[in-house]
Design a protein around this motif. Structure first.
Motif, PDB file in Angstrom:
ATOM      1  N   ASN A 258     112.225  98.702  20.251  1.00 14.90           N
ATOM      2  CA  ASN A 258     111.512  98.357  21.231  1.00 14.90           C
ATOM      3  C   ASN A 258     112.055  97.248  22.083  1.00 14.90           C
ATOM      4  OD1 ASN A 258     109.073 100.006  20.762  1.00 14.90           O
ATOM      5  ND2 ASN A 258     108.501  98.589  19.212  1.00 14.90           N
ATOM      6  N   LEU A 259     112.573  97.305  23.358  1.00 11.86           N
ATOM      7  CA  LEU A 259     113.171  96.322  24.035  1.00 11.86           C
ATOM      8  C   LEU A 259     112.110  95.310  24.637  1.00 11.86           C
ATOM      9  CD1 LEU A 259     115.241  98.603  26.464  1.00 11.86           C
ATOM     10  CD2 LEU A 259     115.973  97.412  24.448  1.00 11.86           C
ATOM     11  N   LEU A 260     112.720  94.175  24.475  1.00  6.95           N
ATOM     12  CA  LEU A 260     111.608  93.074  25.004  1.00  6.95           C
ATOM     13  C   LEU A 260     111.182  93.288  26.389  1.00  6.95           C
ATOM     14  CD1 LEU A 260     113.873  90.124  23.692  1.00  6.95           C
ATOM     15  CD2 LEU A 260     111.634  91.230  22.921  1.00  6.95           C
TER      16      LEU A 260
ATOM     17  N   ASP B  27     115.289  88.654  21.498  1.00  9.93           N
ATOM     18  CA  ASP B  27     115.122  87.411  22.231  1.00  9.93           C
ATOM     19  C   ASP B  27     115.891  86.391  21.727  1.00  9.93           C
ATOM     20  OD1 ASP B  27     114.315  85.502  24.369  1.00  9.93           O
ATOM     21  OD2 ASP B  27     112.183  85.494  23.724  1.00  9.93           O
ATOM     22  N   VAL B  28     117.180  86.123  21.990  1.00  9.20           N
ATOM     23  CA  VAL B  28     118.073  85.148  21.423  1.00  9.20           C
ATOM     24  C   VAL B  28     118.509  84.323  22.497  1.00  9.20           C
ATOM     25  CG1 VAL B  28     118.651  86.412  19.371  1.00  9.20           C
ATOM     26  CG2 VAL B  28     119.832  86.674  21.532  1.00  9.20           C
ATOM     27  N   LYS B  29     118.810  83.073  22.238  1.00 11.32           N
ATOM     28  CA  LYS B  29     119.260  82.205  23.394  1.00 11.32           C
ATOM     29  C   LYS B  29     120.590  82.343  23.692  1.00 11.32           C
ATOM     30  CE  LYS B  29     119.848  77.105  24.127  1.00 11.32           C
ATOM     31  NZ  LYS B  29     119.458  75.578  23.762  1.00 11.32           N
ATOM     32  N   ILE B  30     121.617  82.611  22.603  1.00 13.85           N
ATOM     33  CA  ILE B  30     122.942  82.988  22.860  1.00 13.85           C
ATOM     34  C   ILE B  30     123.177  84.410  22.190  1.00 13.85           C
ATOM     35  CG2 ILE B  30     125.227  82.470  22.454  1.00 13.85           C
ATOM     36  CD1 ILE B  30     124.329  79.479  22.483  1.00 13.85           C
ATOM     37  N   ILE B  31     123.622  85.304  23.024  1.00 14.00           N
ATOM     38  CA  ILE B  31     124.047  86.893  22.383  1.00 14.00           C
ATOM     39  C   ILE B  31     125.337  86.670  21.515  1.00 14.00           C
ATOM     40  CG2 ILE B  31     124.501  89.175  22.967  1.00 14.00           C
ATOM     41  CD1 ILE B  31     122.641  88.006  25.665  1.00 14.00           C
TER      42      ILE B  31
ATOM     43  N   GLU C 175     122.101  93.183  19.866  1.00 17.00           N
ATOM     44  CA  GLU C 175     120.930  92.043  20.596  1.00 17.00           C
ATOM     45  C   GLU C 175     120.962  92.677  21.945  1.00 17.00           C
ATOM     46  OE1 GLU C 175     122.061  88.560  17.713  1.00 17.00           O
ATOM     47  OE2 GLU C 175     122.871  88.204  19.737  1.00 17.00           O
ATOM     48  N   ILE C 176     121.675  93.388  22.612  1.00 15.80           N
ATOM     49  CA  ILE C 176     121.885  93.807  23.928  1.00 15.80           C
ATOM     50  C   ILE C 176     122.532  95.034  24.302  1.00 15.80           C
ATOM     51  CG2 ILE C 176     124.181  92.893  24.186  1.00 15.80           C
ATOM     52  CD1 ILE C 176     123.223  91.423  26.832  1.00 15.80           C
TER      53      ILE C 176
END
Length: 314
Positions: free
Chosen positions: A16-18, A37-41, A120-121
């Protein structure tokens, strides 16, 4: 058929995408979606024959992609491995792949609307250039499916941590410039590459301050161009060697210079290479090319939004 010319230096379960909007920066191909949902990928890499290689999914298929390219461009480049058969779609566009070397350009095909996914992306709506397996690019790096340029990630501020073998993608509005760093202004050249100012002192004592192209895939700390207005000659006690670019074999002369300065950083008696400007495909009259062996000495951060390059000592 429409045709595109690509210039390269040779020197990638359902979730599931944010609930985030697709984001697109000017002059950057496609969109991206965050999976976590991370601050840095963070994207890990391994070094293969001196090149960073990342694991990804390309339209759901596992892919190993090298990070390279001196003449910066946006599409993903596939070498014609079995992965390409899964990606290739019927297109009416052809491309020519060219760059360093004395051979002919290679005819290639193009595919569109491709998804490149990491943990993460996801990068959506990407373009892919596919060269035939007969061109032999895959033979240079067995097991590698293709390559991308470091500017592929330019939706973000891109940090290469060569000590921990990780690419870190910083959101532009959250990035804080490092306090202790050499900061260089990058210039976008007409050839499609970026350059930064560099100073060298030759064995004959002459000092030259000049813009120098960036090539994250370059195999030398510095490749100095010959046969241009800088009037640099091959020094004594050099060794003739061969390298290979997108158009085949290149002749280089390996030797030393007295000093290399890049911003606040200073290297004494570094090993460098000299090459015919027509072969090395330099921006006309620029000094040459800075390669990966220099960048590996630092945390290297590319800010394509503000045209800044940061070199941070470990």
């Amino acid at each position: 058929m429409a045709q595109t010319i690509i210039m390269i230096l040779v020197v990638l379960t359902c979730m599931n995408l944010l609930a985030l909007n697709d984001q697109k920066a000017d002059n950057r191909i496609g969109t991206f979606q965050l999976i976590k949902d991370v601050k840095i990928i963070k994207i890990p890499f391994v070094m293969v024959k001196g090149k960073p290689v990342i694991d990804a999914l390309l339209n759901g298929y596992p892919a190993k992609l090298m990070i390279d390219n001196g003449r910066l461009w946006d599409p993903i480049w596939l070498f014609g491995t079995t992965l390409s058969d899964s990606i290739l779609t019927e297109e009416d566009r052809l491309a020519e792949i060219g760059g360093a070397g004395t051979g002919d350009k290679t005819e290639a095909k193009m595919a569109s609307d491709i998804t490149l996914e990491f943990k993460e992306i996801k990068f959506l709506q990407q373009e892919v250039v596919i060269s035939p397996s007969s061109a032999g690019y895959g033979n240079m790096f067995p097991g590698i499916d293709g390559q991308i340029c470091n500017t592929f990630f330019s939706h973000f501020i891109v940090e290469f941590d060569f000590k921990n073998n990780t690419i870190l993608l910083h959101k532009p509005d959250q990035f804080k410039a490092p306090k202790k760093a050499t900061v260089l202004t990058m210039t976008l050249e007409k050839t499609g590459g970026y350059s930064v100012p560099v100073s060298i002192t030759l064995e004959d004592g002459r000092t030259i301050c000049k813009q120098t192209d960036i090539d994250l895939g370059g195999t030398e700390i510095l490749l100095i161009g010959l046969n241009n207005d800088n009037k640099i000659e091959i020094p004594e006690n050099t060794i003739i060697s061969k390298s290979y670019g997108a158009q085949g074999e290149c002749e280089e002369f390996k030797g030393k210079i007295k000093e290399l300065k890049i911003g606040k950083e200073r290297l004494e008696n570094p090993d460098v290479a000299f090459s015919d400007e027509r072969v090395s495909r330099l921006t006309p009259n620029n000094l040459g090319i800075i390669g990966l062996p220099l960048f590996k000495k630092y945390k290297t951060i590319f800010d394509y939004f503000n045209n800044k390059l940061y070199l941070v000592n470990y």
